[in-house]
Write an enzyme that holds these catalytic residues in place. Structure first.
Site, PDB file in Angstrom:
ATOM      1  N   SER A   5       0.823  -1.203   0.000  1.00  0.00           N
ATOM      2  CA  SER A   5       0.000   0.000   0.000  1.00  0.00           C
ATOM      3  C   SER A   5       0.864   1.263   0.000  1.00  0.00           C
ATOM      4  CB  SER A   5      -0.941  -0.051   1.198  1.00  0.00           C
ATOM      5  OG  SER A   5      -1.790   1.047   1.219  1.00  0.00           O
ATOM      6  N   ASP A  25      -8.729  -3.303  -6.260  1.00  0.00           N
ATOM      7  CA  ASP A  25      -8.690  -4.208  -5.119  1.00  0.00           C
ATOM      8  C   ASP A  25      -9.464  -3.631  -3.942  1.00  0.00           C
ATOM      9  OD1 ASP A  25      -7.114  -2.249  -4.111  1.00  0.00           O
ATOM     10  OD2 ASP A  25      -5.365  -3.494  -3.762  1.00  0.00           O
ATOM     11  N   HIS A  40      -7.642  -5.358  -0.742  1.00  0.00           N
ATOM     12  CA  HIS A  40      -6.397  -4.629  -0.507  1.00  0.00           C
ATOM     13  C   HIS A  40      -5.552  -5.205   0.622  1.00  0.00           C
ATOM     14  CE1 HIS A  40      -3.786  -1.249  -1.012  1.00  0.00           C
ATOM     15  NE2 HIS A  40      -3.936  -0.859   0.228  1.00  0.00           N
TER      16      HIS A  40
END
Lengths: 724, 691
Positions: free
Chosen positions: B264, B593, B646
């Site tokens: 991320s 995602d 995610h």
């Protein structure tokens, strides 16, 4: 909650429904039976009454408090009250408990961090903490089948997690391989890293937490604190071979110095960490293949001060008892009180043997065996502590009568030969050496095997000794710090061979002898030179005023197949009530684990000024902290404690540490601060009788009890396993 | 204990006394009942009496009173519970163990893989733990306790305002406020679990451990994710520490290069690090130009937010996300009821806006990447909400009345993804020529004219409080904003925040990368404004989930209440598109995602860095690994072993296997090169970016 409630309601409803139905049918019956009423009136009436009464009885009779209901009611009541209190407690503002404490004890002294912050001290030098033996956490990275699902969980320290449920599994994982001194194949247990590694040992039992909290008060944080966690079970050099621990410490210290604008670090080693750091300092300056390759001035460049806390520079007699029979004073006392509990053969517990086997696989414990032999620890008839027995004993008496208000638990050192670390029977402990006939045991052949020793579950080297050998050991009667090594070599040859390759216990005659470049000498302060760093400072901070194990009286255990053949003879007490001999253990001054000779000698004499052990004249300071038990329960483990671990919560010590970390020198904080007689050296150093209180911290007792309970469970599981 | 007993006795006595005073009749009845032989009563009488008794059951001394019943129930339940618990503990441990799914670690170990390259994990935003080192009096007793992540969030519930205060940063400096020190939790525990049972890195760590990883060759590069990247270095030396750690692992593991696994926001953090480490000392780490080539084998970006995420926009603009706006729609009173004076959103927004790092996640590359008013690279994306069957049905029922005619041939309202914020549905649909233009000049005009608000709200919470009503409405007047104008918009509504944050981050595209201004650290985390380092042997992976609708742009409205300290804008969750359109609840969805759209995650690997480009002068090999989302098939799987969402993707077995193979020495080609399910290549082709 609503579910059970509705269940309950439906239960009641159905019951009343049932009753109603019963009533209904009954009344219909009576209606049907009406014509018959006249026939047998009274009888029928009775029946009717019964019919009505029956449901009635059911209805109200069931509401009588039966025992079961009472219990339920009671439990429910307690629980409700408890929850209510809990709720109240949780909603209560946090300041109230503090307020209550203040009301009871009066205003608490500011913790040193707060106090010094008001003085204007701020974080200056980065601080490195080096934990000692046992206090560091270990976690599992790879395990056997029985430890499935425990990956990353703490095996040691913390709450001991899941492992108390599977003790044998735990033992298997925490033990090392008996030959290599590393993990057994298929198991990887590694030290926990970071400050969490040793801030608390078990929940609520602080180790470094108080020091860290106070450092934080004057501005320290994670970036300027480093916990040099290492696997304390391994020998020092093996931590480097397996985990590169020394390299990591070096790299982290360099990083700390770099990120703090070249400010040198202050190192705080505790207990065995002291020796570990000695080893590190030697390692880091040794050229690359064998050492860290930092160059000869690495320490001078990177280290401002080493503040050794509770330093067993010269070992601790406790480790002998642990090695010899896995006992210490407390355990021996416990065994004496409840002789059956710990080593019941009936239950087949063999706790000690399990523990001993585990303990003996840990190389690091060899580092704690007394170093320096008879020169330091005393011979058959003298010891540094008892040089001037009469004089000091009297002085001690006076002192302590004043201190303790007349009910003297004074340790009477009369007739105590501290030099005799192990004696078989009290007589041999006291008679003069000229009258003792010692039989040499070394040539007595072993191998006269005990009967059925092959049946023993747990392999120990004792089982390979014979009865004759055991007797020979006992016949030698008295052992000093020198001959104790021979003894250990004799009873556990393999073990000592492994230990001897990593540690040495002698005193160097010629420190320039090239053999002293070998790493096994690095952790022995009597066989290494300190690094060339004249600006560095070495402190020895330790507690005094607590009885510390110094010598033992042993007996041969009643023979049985698989037991440890020697035991501390707990029945032996001194002649007078206040003798230093209690329960088979001679006590001296110290911090409950490390006698002051071991903690203070190097800084008081061995390194003081320019000596051959300290060629560059590094300044040394002795700082002693007299033990004072906590005044009340609210203080927890005490702010003036001198005991080995609780010392880390001692406010005076923390203040010293903070001042040095904030930039003060040894002179600034007051130089030496000594209560004991460590400096008054006749032959070496001697020491007077001190006030002794035989008190155990609640924790220790609890720990022992826990261990024993653990062992009960352990054996059961073991039985199950073997039966399968 | 004794006192409780006594208390109980008292209760009894009391009730008995009560009975004597109140319940004469019942006593009589009792007597009657007890003496069997005396009473020969008729059935009616009996029934009557029973009725009587039923009417007054409370007067019976032995009666179950309500309190007693409660106690009884509680006691009963507790006892049962304890009994069960006891039984549970008595059972052997092995019996109860939930059979775990054999992870890839076990299989790969059997294949003979062992730990080779040391691994560095770089956590993303929000998932890292934060602990307290110094706090205000309200946070007493929380020293070195987690304020965020990891253990429990109980403290947050206990003293929410205190925690908000401590987690916020200083609005002007972007560092800690005076007297508060909150720091990242170091070590693997820093981000293995976010909350109990909610894994982040734990599964990956567990599997890596199976093939021989341990503390010495596995490192979690924990950093304070609230700060801007350069500030983590200034305050905590986080980058220096990471550098030293990587060097140490490189040396102590036999000179094996490191495999970095950022997740991320960690992706752009690590990008920043790579640039920082090769920059000379005053600003950088001074590792020299060959540092990356020497120390890093591969960078395996998981769910990379290279070009930002649209979610950050809604977060900064109105502290909302898709889910939050749904909840608000369903229970309008909960969050912003004034009765409690809660103002949750306002407080959260106030906190979030002090975090520089969120600004780093604003979409980068402007209209070139994210599309302009009328076209976007994702054009023609067909949304498929079929996985969420219930929402689909609700959509269709909504649409029955207006679009039952010839649905297939209707021109679907094209999702104008480029308009990242539009006010009202028309603004999101109409062609750009019909819309009033929004340019930055207009902003500056209004802002200078009415800087001071005439109604006083006391202490200003968010910068919205300093705006006048007029300018708030001006902003909203039927306009749509693209990613470029969005930045102007934010600069207008939150000038101080943007001024602070834009000193640390940049969101543009570099025309000339050799321009010396790009040596400044604020460009380092933007892949479109930095060159990759000269490390031809390095590999860069983009690993992300696809197949989940992901927020891409928003339809906003003015929020109804206009009181002080409120957020004037809201996502208009009443706006729905027609069936099959990507608009739902005021949010346009695209593939991704769930947090990061495919475009942001994949573009750099698919085009920006592919081959030798000006962003990648040394031709570092890039690989795209996409993982199609499959919801967990059974409860046993927990959050799914094939998830593409995610965070859950960190438990995706295929992804873990890829990482482990690379860590054990495989190259990108050996694990199969690219693996693409989405239209990322087509999208990238539509993006007109000079390489």
């Amino acid at each position: 909650m609503s579910k059970p409630l509705s269940f309950y309601r439906s239960y009641f409803l159905s019951k009343t429904m049932f009753l109603r139905r019963r009533n209904g049918t009954d009344s219909s019956k009576t209606r049907v039976a009406d014509p018959n009423i006249e026939k047998d009136g009274a009888d029928n009436d009775d029946k009717k009454k019964d019919q009505y009464k029956m449901p009635q009885r059911r209805n109200y009779g069931s509401k009588k408090w039966s025992c079961w209901d009472n219990c339920c009611w009671f439990i429910g009541f307690i629980c409700s009250i408890w929850w209510f209190c809990l709720f109240l407690y949780n909603t209560m503002p946090d300041s109230i408990p503090q307020f209550v404490t203040m009301a009871i004890t009066g205003p608490l002294p500011d913790p040193p961090g707060v106090k010094l912050r008001k003085e204007g001290l701020t974080a200056n030098h980065p601080v490195v903490l080096v934990p000692g033996v046992v206090t560091g956490g270990l976690e599992l990275w790879e395990g056997r089948h029985c430890a499935e699902g425990l990956l990353g969980k703490r095996l040691w320290g913390g709450s001991f997690g899941e492992f108390y449920k599977r003790p044998l599994c735990w033992l298997e994982h925490i033990s090392l391989d008996n030959d290599t001194g590393f993990d057994p194949p298929g198991i990887r247990v590694r030290p926990v890293t970071g400050l969490v590694a040793a801030d608390y040992f078990a929940t609520g039992y602080f180790v470094w937490a108080v020091v860290i909290a106070n450092l934080a008060h004057i501005g320290y944080e994670e970036k300027s604190l480093y916990m040099a966690a290492y696997d304390w079970r391994l020998s020092f050099q093996n931590t480097e071979i397996r985990d590169q621990s020394l390299t990591r410490i070096k790299s982290n210290i360099e990083l700390l110095v770099a990120t703090h604008g070249g400010k040198k670090v202050v190192v705080l080693p505790h207990s065995m960490g002291v020796q570990y750091f000695l080893h590190f300092m030697k390692w880091v300056e040794t050229p690359a293949p064998r050492g860290g390759g930092g160059g000869p001035d690495w320490c001078a460049k990177h280290i401002k001060a080493i503040m050794n806390i509770g330093a067993p520079f010269l070992g601790s007699p406790k480790s002998i008892a642990l090695h010899f029979s896995i006992e210490v004073r407390d355990i021996a006392a416990l065994r004496a009180q409840a002789p059956g509990l710990l080593d019941k053969d009936v239950l087949g517990l063999q706790t000690f043997k399990h523990l001993m086997r585990m303990f003996r696989t840990w190389d690091a414990t060899f580092s704690m065996i007394p170093k320096g032999g008879e020169t330091i620890w005393g011979g058959l008839d003298w010891s540094p502590e008892t040089e001037t027995v009469n004089n000091s004993a009297k002085k001690g008496t006076d002192n302590s009568t004043r201190n303790t208000g007349g009910n003297g638990n004074i340790c009477d050192t009369k007739g105590v030969n501290y030099g005799r670390l192990i004696s078989f029977s009290k007589d041999w402990a006291e008679t003069h050496s000229s009258k003792i006939e010692r039989v040499d045991f070394k040539h007595v052949a072993k191998g006269d095997k005990l009967t059925n020793s092959s049946n023993c579950d747990i392999w120990l080297e004792y089982h390979e000794m014979g009865n004759r050998a055991i007797k020979a050991v006992a016949d030698h009667k008295v052992y000093t710090a020198g001959s104790i090594l021979d003894l250990l070599h004799y009873v556990a040859p393999k073990l000592m061979a492994r230990g001897a390759s990593h540690f040495s216990y002698g005193i160097a005659d010629d420190l320039d002898d090239p053999k002293y470049d070998q790493y096994k000498y690095w952790s022995n302060p009597l066989e290494t030179k300190l690094p060339n760093a004249p600006d560095m400072e070495i402190y020895s901070l330790y507690g005094v005023g607590l009885p510390t194990e110094r010598g033992y009286i042993y007996k041969v255990a009643p023979p049985s197949d698989c037991s440890i053949p020697f035991q501390i003879d707990t029945s032996v007490d001194g002649d007078s009530e206040d003798s230093c001999l209690k329960g088979g253990v001679f006590s001296g001054d110290g911090d409950e684990t490390v006698p002051i000779i071991s903690a203070g000698f190097m800084c008081a004499k061995g390194w003081r000024g320019k000596t051959r052990f300290n060629p560059s004249g590094i300044r040394t300071y002795n700082r002693e902290y007299k033990h004072a038990p906590p005044a009340n329960l609210l203080e927890g483990r005490g702010t003036q404690s001198g005991s080995h671990v609780d010392l880390l919560g001692n406010f005076a010590l923390i203040e010293d540490v903070l001042r040095v970390a904030a930039g003060a020198t040894g002179e600034d904080i007051g130089g030496d601060r000594v209560y004991s007689d460590i400096f008054k050296c006749g032959h070496f150093c001697r020491h007077f009788g001190m006030s002794v209180k035989f008190e155990k911290t609640g924790f220790e007792v609890l720990e022992n009890v826990l261990v024993s309970i653990l062992c009960v469970v352990l054996k059961k599981e073991h039985k199950e396993m073997t039966s399968h | 204990m004794a006192s409780v007993l006594r208390f109980r006795k008292l209760c009894y006595v009391e009730s008995a006394v009560k009975c004597t005073s109140v319940g004469y009749e019942s006593f009589e009845i009792d007597e009657k009942l007890d003496e069997k032989e005396e009473d020969v009563l008729s059935a009616n009488n009996f029934a009557l009496e029973i009725n009587k008794k039923r009417k007054q059951p409370k007067r019976q001394p032995k009666e179950w009173r309500c309190l007693d019943s409660c106690c009884w129930i509680i006691g009963y339940l507790c006892t049962t519970w304890w009994l069960l618990l006891f039984c549970y503990h008595c059972l052997p441990v092995t019996l109860l163990r939930v059979p775990e799914l054999p992870g890839p670690g076990v299989r790969l170990k059997r294949e003979g893989l062992t730990a080779l390259h040391p691994v560095v994990l770089v956590p993303g935003i929000v998932t890292g733990g934060l602990e307290l080192w110094e706090g205000r009096p309200c946070a007493d007793g929380l020293f070195r306790k987690r304020l965020w992540g990891g253990g429990s969030f109980t403290q947050i519930f206990k003293r929410p305002l205190c925690l908000l205060e401590h987690l916020s940063l200083h609005y002007e400096t972007g560092l800690d406020p005076q007297g508060i020190r909150v720091r990242a939790v170091p070590g693997l525990v820093g981000a293995d679990y976010f909350a109990p049972g909610y894994f982040v890195w734990a599964v990956l760590i567990e599997n890596l451990a199976k093939i021989g990883y341990e503390g010495k060759n596995l490192h979690m590069a924990a950093y304070d994710w609230r700060l801007s990247f350069q500030n983590t270095e200034i305050r905590d030396h986080a980058l220096t520490r990471l550098k030293s750690k990587i060097e140490l692992m490189y040396i102590s593991n036999g000179y094996k290069k490191v495999v970095a696994v950022p997740h991320s926001m960690g992706v752009i953090y690590f990008l920043h690090f790579l640039k920082w480490v090769e920059t000379p000392p005053p600003m950088g780490g001074g590792g020299g130009p060959g540092w990356c080539a020497k120390h890093i084998k591969a960078v395996m970006n998981i769910g990379p937010a290279f070009l930002g995420v649209p979610k950050a926009v809604s977060n900064l603009f109105s502290a909302e996300g898709k889910d939050v706006s749904y909840i608000r729609a369903m229970a309008p009173g909960v969050f912003d009821s004034e009765i409690f004076g809660l103002q949750t959103f306002e407080r959260v927004m106030r906190m979030a806006r002090t975090w520089d790092s969120i600004v780093s996640l604003l979409p980068k590359g402007g209209e070139v990447i994210w599309g302009n008013m009328d076209r976007s690279p994702e054009e023609g994306h067909v949304c498929d909400f079929s996985k969420k069957s219930h929402s689909k049905t609700s959509l269709t029922t909504n649409n029955v009345n207006n679009s039952d005619v010839n649905r297939g041939f209707l021109v679907k309202d094209l999702a104008n993804y480029g308009r990242i914020i539009s006010f009202g549905k028309p603004a999101s649909v109409l062609h750009s020529s019909k819309l009033p233009t929004a340019d930055s000049k207009e902003f500056s005009r209004t802002s200078t004219s009415e800087n001071f608000n005439n109604f006083s709200c006391g202490e200003a919470w968010t910068e919205y409080d300093e705006m006048s009503r007029q300018s708030i409405q001006n902003v909203a007047a039927d306009k749509a904003y693209t990613t470029t104008t969005l930045l102007d918009l934010l600069r207008f509504v939150a000038p101080k925040m943007m001024r602070r944050a834009e000193a640390h981050f940049s969101h543009g595209i570099a025309e000339n990368l050799d321009d010396p201004k790009y040596n400044h650290y604020k460009y380092w985390s933007n892949p479109l404004e930095t060159k990759l380092s000269d490390a031809p042997d390095m590999e860069i992976y983009c690993m992300y989930g696809v197949g989940i609708p992901t927020e891409r742009s928003y339809v906003y409205k003015l929020s109804p209440n206009s009181r002080c300290k409120s957020i004037p804008y809201q996502i208009d969750n009443s706006v729905h598109g027609e069936d099959g359109s990507c608009l739902k609840g005021g949010v346009y969805f695209a593939d991704g995602d769930e947090s990061v759209p495919v475009l942001s995650a994949g573009f750099m690997c698919a085009k920006g860095w592919r081959g030798r480009t000006r962003f990648n002068p040394s031709g570092i090999a890039t690989y795209i690994r996409e993982y199609r989302h499959k919801p967990p098939t059974s409860l046993m799987e927990g959050r799914g072993i094939e998830s593409g969402s995610h965070v859950d993707i960190m438990g995706n077995f295929a992804l873990i296997e890829d990482i482990m193979r690379v860590a054990a020495g495989a190259t990108g080609d050996e694990i199969g090169g690219d693996q693409i399910h989405s239209d990322i290549i087509k999208m990238s082709e539509r993006i007109n970016l000079g390489l």
